[in-house]
Scaffold this motif. Structure first.
Motif, PDB file in Angstrom:
ATOM      1  N   PHE A  62     -27.559 127.778 -45.406  1.00 18.72           N
ATOM      2  CA  PHE A  62     -27.584 127.053 -44.137  1.00 18.72           C
ATOM      3  C   PHE A  62     -26.758 125.778 -44.205  1.00 18.72           C
ATOM      4  O   PHE A  62     -25.925 125.518 -43.344  1.00 18.72           O
ATOM      5  N   GLU A  63     -27.021 124.951 -45.226  1.00 24.63           N
ATOM      6  CA  GLU A  63     -26.252 123.729 -45.406  1.00 24.63           C
ATOM      7  C   GLU A  63     -26.283 123.341 -46.886  1.00 24.63           C
ATOM      8  O   GLU A  63     -27.346 123.290 -47.500  1.00 24.63           O
ATOM      9  N   PHE A  64     -25.092 123.081 -47.429  1.00 27.50           N
ATOM     10  CA  PHE A  64     -24.984 122.674 -48.819  1.00 27.50           C
ATOM     11  C   PHE A  64     -23.655 121.948 -49.018  1.00 27.50           C
ATOM     12  O   PHE A  64     -22.785 121.983 -48.150  1.00 27.50           O
ATOM     13  N   ILE A  65     -23.543 121.269 -50.154  1.00 29.76           N
ATOM     14  CA  ILE A  65     -22.350 120.468 -50.431  1.00 29.76           C
ATOM     15  C   ILE A  65     -21.323 121.292 -51.206  1.00 29.76           C
ATOM     16  O   ILE A  65     -21.643 121.913 -52.215  1.00 29.76           O
ATOM     17  N   LYS A  66     -20.084 121.276 -50.731  1.00 26.10           N
ATOM     18  CA  LYS A  66     -18.985 121.920 -51.429  1.00 26.10           C
ATOM     19  C   LYS A  66     -17.747 121.040 -51.285  1.00 26.10           C
ATOM     20  O   LYS A  66     -17.355 120.693 -50.165  1.00 26.10           O
ATOM     21  N   ASP A  67     -17.173 120.665 -52.411  1.00 25.52           N
ATOM     22  CA  ASP A  67     -15.998 119.779 -52.420  1.00 25.52           C
ATOM     23  C   ASP A  67     -16.261 118.492 -51.641  1.00 25.52           C
ATOM     24  O   ASP A  67     -15.396 117.990 -50.914  1.00 25.52           O
ATOM     25  N   GLY A  68     -17.491 117.978 -51.772  1.00 24.90           N
ATOM     26  CA  GLY A  68     -17.844 116.711 -51.136  1.00 24.90           C
ATOM     27  C   GLY A  68     -18.163 116.790 -49.658  1.00 24.90           C
ATOM     28  O   GLY A  68     -18.409 115.759 -49.019  1.00 24.90           O
ATOM     29  N   LYS A  69     -18.179 118.003 -49.100  1.00 28.93           N
ATOM     30  CA  LYS A  69     -18.457 118.167 -47.670  1.00 28.93           C
ATOM     31  C   LYS A  69     -19.685 119.053 -47.440  1.00 28.93           C
ATOM     32  O   LYS A  69     -19.986 119.915 -48.265  1.00 28.93           O
ATOM     33  N   ILE A  70     -20.368 118.815 -46.327  1.00 26.33           N
ATOM     34  CA  ILE A  70     -21.494 119.664 -45.950  1.00 26.33           C
ATOM     35  C   ILE A  70     -20.946 120.920 -45.280  1.00 26.33           C
ATOM     36  O   ILE A  70     -20.262 120.836 -44.259  1.00 26.33           O
ATOM     37  N   VAL A  71     -21.234 122.060 -45.858  1.00 24.77           N
ATOM     38  CA  VAL A  71     -20.751 123.334 -45.322  1.00 24.77           C
ATOM     39  C   VAL A  71     -21.933 124.275 -45.160  1.00 24.77           C
ATOM     40  O   VAL A  71     -23.057 123.978 -45.542  1.00 24.77           O
ATOM     41  N   GLY A  72     -21.660 125.450 -44.565  1.00 26.06           N
ATOM     42  CA  GLY A  72     -22.699 126.454 -44.409  1.00 26.06           C
ATOM     43  C   GLY A  72     -22.832 126.935 -42.979  1.00 26.06           C
ATOM     44  O   GLY A  72     -22.062 126.548 -42.083  1.00 26.06           O
ATOM     45  N   TYR A  73     -23.811 127.777 -42.767  1.00 22.83           N
ATOM     46  CA  TYR A  73     -24.068 128.376 -41.456  1.00 22.83           C
ATOM     47  C   TYR A  73     -24.296 127.308 -40.386  1.00 22.83           C
ATOM     48  O   TYR A  73     -23.693 127.344 -39.310  1.00 22.83           O
ATOM     49  N   SER A  74     -25.180 126.354 -40.676  1.00 24.41           N
ATOM     50  CA  SER A  74     -25.487 125.318 -39.685  1.00 24.41           C
ATOM     51  C   SER A  74     -24.289 124.426 -39.408  1.00 24.41           C
ATOM     52  O   SER A  74     -24.090 123.967 -38.275  1.00 24.41           O
ATOM     53  N   ALA A  75     -23.496 124.154 -40.449  1.00 33.68           N
ATOM     54  CA  ALA A  75     -22.306 123.316 -40.260  1.00 33.68           C
ATOM     55  C   ALA A  75     -21.322 123.989 -39.310  1.00 33.68           C
ATOM     56  O   ALA A  75     -20.746 123.345 -38.424  1.00 33.68           O
ATOM     57  N   ASP A  76     -21.125 125.289 -39.481  1.00 29.79           N
ATOM     58  CA  ASP A  76     -20.213 126.025 -38.596  1.00 29.79           C
ATOM     59  C   ASP A  76     -20.751 126.100 -37.171  1.00 29.79           C
ATOM     60  O   ASP A  76     -20.004 125.965 -36.194  1.00 29.79           O
ATOM     61  N   LEU A  77     -22.064 126.325 -37.061  1.00 28.50           N
ATOM     62  CA  LEU A  77     -22.677 126.413 -35.735  1.00 28.50           C
ATOM     63  C   LEU A  77     -22.625 125.061 -35.029  1.00 28.50           C
ATOM     64  O   LEU A  77     -22.354 124.981 -33.828  1.00 28.50           O
ATOM     65  N   LEU A  78     -22.847 123.988 -35.778  1.00 30.80           N
ATOM     66  CA  LEU A  78     -22.763 122.641 -35.209  1.00 30.80           C
ATOM     67  C   LEU A  78     -21.352 122.357 -34.703  1.00 30.80           C
ATOM     68  O   LEU A  78     -21.179 121.831 -33.596  1.00 30.80           O
ATOM     69  N   ALA A  79     -20.351 122.702 -35.494  1.00 31.61           N
ATOM     70  CA  ALA A  79     -18.958 122.461 -35.085  1.00 31.61           C
ATOM     71  C   ALA A  79     -18.630 123.220 -33.804  1.00 31.61           C
ATOM     72  O   ALA A  79     -17.927 122.713 -32.921  1.00 31.61           O
ATOM     73  N   LEU A  80     -19.148 124.429 -33.691  1.00 30.81           N
ATOM     74  CA  LEU A  80     -18.919 125.248 -32.503  1.00 30.81           C
ATOM     75  C   LEU A  80     -19.510 124.581 -31.257  1.00 30.81           C
ATOM     76  O   LEU A  80     -18.863 124.507 -30.203  1.00 30.81           O
ATOM     77  N   ILE A  81     -20.727 124.065 -31.391  1.00 30.21           N
ATOM     78  CA  ILE A  81     -21.414 123.466 -30.244  1.00 30.21           C
ATOM     79  C   ILE A  81     -20.831 122.085 -29.919  1.00 30.21           C
ATOM     80  O   ILE A  81     -20.720 121.713 -28.736  1.00 30.21           O
ATOM     81  N   MET A  82     -20.457 121.328 -30.932  1.00 28.87           N
ATOM     82  CA  MET A  82     -19.925 119.980 -30.712  1.00 28.87           C
ATOM     83  C   MET A  82     -18.576 120.000 -29.998  1.00 28.87           C
ATOM     84  O   MET A  82     -18.119 118.966 -29.515  1.00 28.87           O
ATOM     85  N   ALA A  83     -17.950 121.158 -29.912  1.00 30.91           N
ATOM     86  CA  ALA A  83     -16.693 121.265 -29.154  1.00 30.91           C
ATOM     87  C   ALA A  83     -16.909 120.920 -27.690  1.00 30.91           C
ATOM     88  O   ALA A  83     -15.962 120.556 -26.981  1.00 30.91           O
ATOM     89  N   ASP A  84     -18.159 121.018 -27.227  1.00 29.86           N
ATOM     90  CA  ASP A  84     -18.493 120.668 -25.844  1.00 29.86           C
ATOM     91  C   ASP A  84     -18.784 119.183 -25.680  1.00 29.86           C
ATOM     92  O   ASP A  84     -19.162 118.745 -24.587  1.00 29.86           O
ATOM     93  N   LEU A  85     -18.643 118.420 -26.774  1.00 28.42           N
ATOM     94  CA  LEU A  85     -18.751 116.957 -26.700  1.00 28.42           C
ATOM     95  C   LEU A  85     -17.461 116.366 -27.280  1.00 28.42           C
ATOM     96  O   LEU A  85     -17.466 115.739 -28.342  1.00 28.42           O
ATOM     97  N   PRO A  86     -16.329 116.596 -26.618  1.00 28.26           N
ATOM     98  CA  PRO A  86     -15.043 116.134 -27.156  1.00 28.26           C
ATOM     99  C   PRO A  86     -15.032 114.632 -27.396  1.00 28.26           C
ATOM    100  O   PRO A  86     -15.508 113.850 -26.567  1.00 28.26           O
ATOM    101  N   GLY A  87     -14.519 114.252 -28.555  1.00 34.87           N
ATOM    102  CA  GLY A  87     -14.408 112.831 -28.876  1.00 34.87           C
ATOM    103  C   GLY A  87     -15.634 112.233 -29.520  1.00 34.87           C
ATOM    104  O   GLY A  87     -15.601 111.080 -29.968  1.00 34.87           O
TER     105      GLY A  87
END
Length: 295
Positions: A62-87
C-alpha cells in the motif's frame, strides 16, 4: 432660549443616529469578516495550495519507502485523485500507525492517506471514504510449518500483529472463539510497531503466525514463497481499508472530494489496474457506499 433648546435636541438626535449607523456598520463588517474566514477545509487547501497528509509508509504494497520516496498502491491512487486539485501540493508525513488517528484528531494532518481498517469504534469517531481495498484478516505462517494448515490449530501457538491495529483485534477475538469452544487458545499475542518486525520474527521462528490482511499477504507470499505461506480460511469478518478525515462539517467537503475520486477510479477501471500492478489480483469493491463494519 427655545431656539437653542431645539437646536440642542436636534444635535443629540443626529449624534445618536451616527452612533447607531456606526454600530450597524461595525456589525456588518464583523459578519463579513466571519463569513470570509469560515471557509471549509477543502477551500482552505485550495487557497493555501498545500495539504498535510498523514501516512504510515511501512505497509507494503500500500505504501512504503523506495529510493527515499513513498510509493505503492495508495501513492498511485492519491496521485490520480490529486490531479483534480491542480497546483495543490500533498505533503505526506510518514509516522507510526499508532500516531495516525491521534494526529488527525489533533489537526496535525488535514487528512489520512494510509490503509485504515474500518471498525465500528473508528467509524463512530472519524469520517471514512469509500473503500480502497479489502482488509479481511488471515494468518501468515512459515512455509516449512506444513502441518499448520488451519486456524483451528492455533491453540498453544504465538501470534504477532501490529499494535493498535484491527488485525490485532481480530487475533484476540479469534483467541476468545477458540477458548469458547473448549480449546486451549493462543499461548501469546505479541504486539509490534510495524508488520515488518512481525514478519522478521516469524521468519526467525520467534512467532508461529502473523495476523494480517489478505491483500497484504498475497504479494508478500508471492515474493517470498520459500519463507511464507497463508493459512486458509480467513479468521475475521469481511472488512475494508479506507482513507480518513475528521468527522466535522469543516472536513466533510474534503472527505467527499477523496471519496468521489475513489469512486471515479473504481468505475473507470483505474483502480483495478493499480490493484493488478501492486497486488497481482483485483478486489471488487462497493462504489456507492461504505459497508457497515462488522467488528
Amino acid at each position: 432660549m427655545t431656539t437653542q433648546f431645539f437646536k440642542g435636541l436636534h444635535m443629540k438626535k443626529a449624534f445618536k443616529h451616527i452612533v447607531s449607523m456606526s454600530a450597524l456598520l461595525g456589525c456588518s463588517l464583523g459578519l463579513l469578516a466571519t463569513s470570509a474566514s469560515a471557509v471549509d477545509l477543502l477551500t482552505s487547501v485550495k487557497q493555501k495550495k498545500e495539504m498535510n497528509i498523514g501516512t504510515e509508509a511501512q505497509f507494503a504494497p500500500f505504501e512504503f519507502i523506495k529510493d527515499g520516496k513513498i510509493v505503492g498502491y495508495s501513492a498511485d491512487l492519491l496521485a490520480l485523485i490529486m490531479a483534480d486539485l491542480p497546483g495543490v501540493q500533498a505533503n505526506r508525513e510518514d509516522v507510526p500507525f499508532q500516531a495516525i488517528l491521534p494526529g488527525l484528531s489533533a489537526k496535525k494532518f488535514d487528512f489520512v492517506v494510509t490503509s485504515v481498517t474500518v471498525t465500528k469504534d473508528r467509524d463512530a469517531k472519524f469520517a471514512f471514504t469509500l473503500p480502497i481495498a479489502e482488509a479481511t484478516v488471515a494468518l501468515l505462517r512459515r512455509t516449512q510449518d506444513g502441518n499448520f494448515t488451519s486456524p483451528d490449530q492455533l491453540s498453544g501457538k504465538v501470534v504477532g500483529s501490529q499494535a493498535g491495529s484491527a488485525q490485532l483485534k481480530v487475533a484476540r477475538e479469534f483467541d476468545k472463539k477458540l477458548r469458547a469452544e473448549g480449546k486451549a487458545g493462543l499461548k501469546d499475542i505479541r504486539e509490534y510497531v510495524s508488520f515488518d518486525e512481525a514478519y522478521a520474527d516469524l521468519a526467525a521462528g520467534r512467532l508461529d503466525a502473523v495476523a494480517q490482511s489478505l491483500s497484504n499477504l498475497g504479494p508478500l507470499v508471492k515474493s517470498r514463497p520459500d519463507t511464507f505461506a497463508v493459512v486458509q480460511p480467513a479468521i475475521g469478518p469481511k472488512t475494508f481499508y479506507a482513507w480518513v478525515g475528521r468527522k466535522d462539517s469543516d472536513s466533510a467537503p474534503l472527505v467527499k472530494f477523496f471519496s468521489d475520486g475513489i469512486a471515479r477510479a473504481n468505475t473507470s477501471g483505474k483502480m483495478s489496474e493499480l490493484q493488478k500492478k501492486w497486488f497481482g489480483f483485483t478486489m471488487p469493491l462497493p462504489v456507492d457506499r461504505l459497508p457497515a463494519p462488522e467488528m
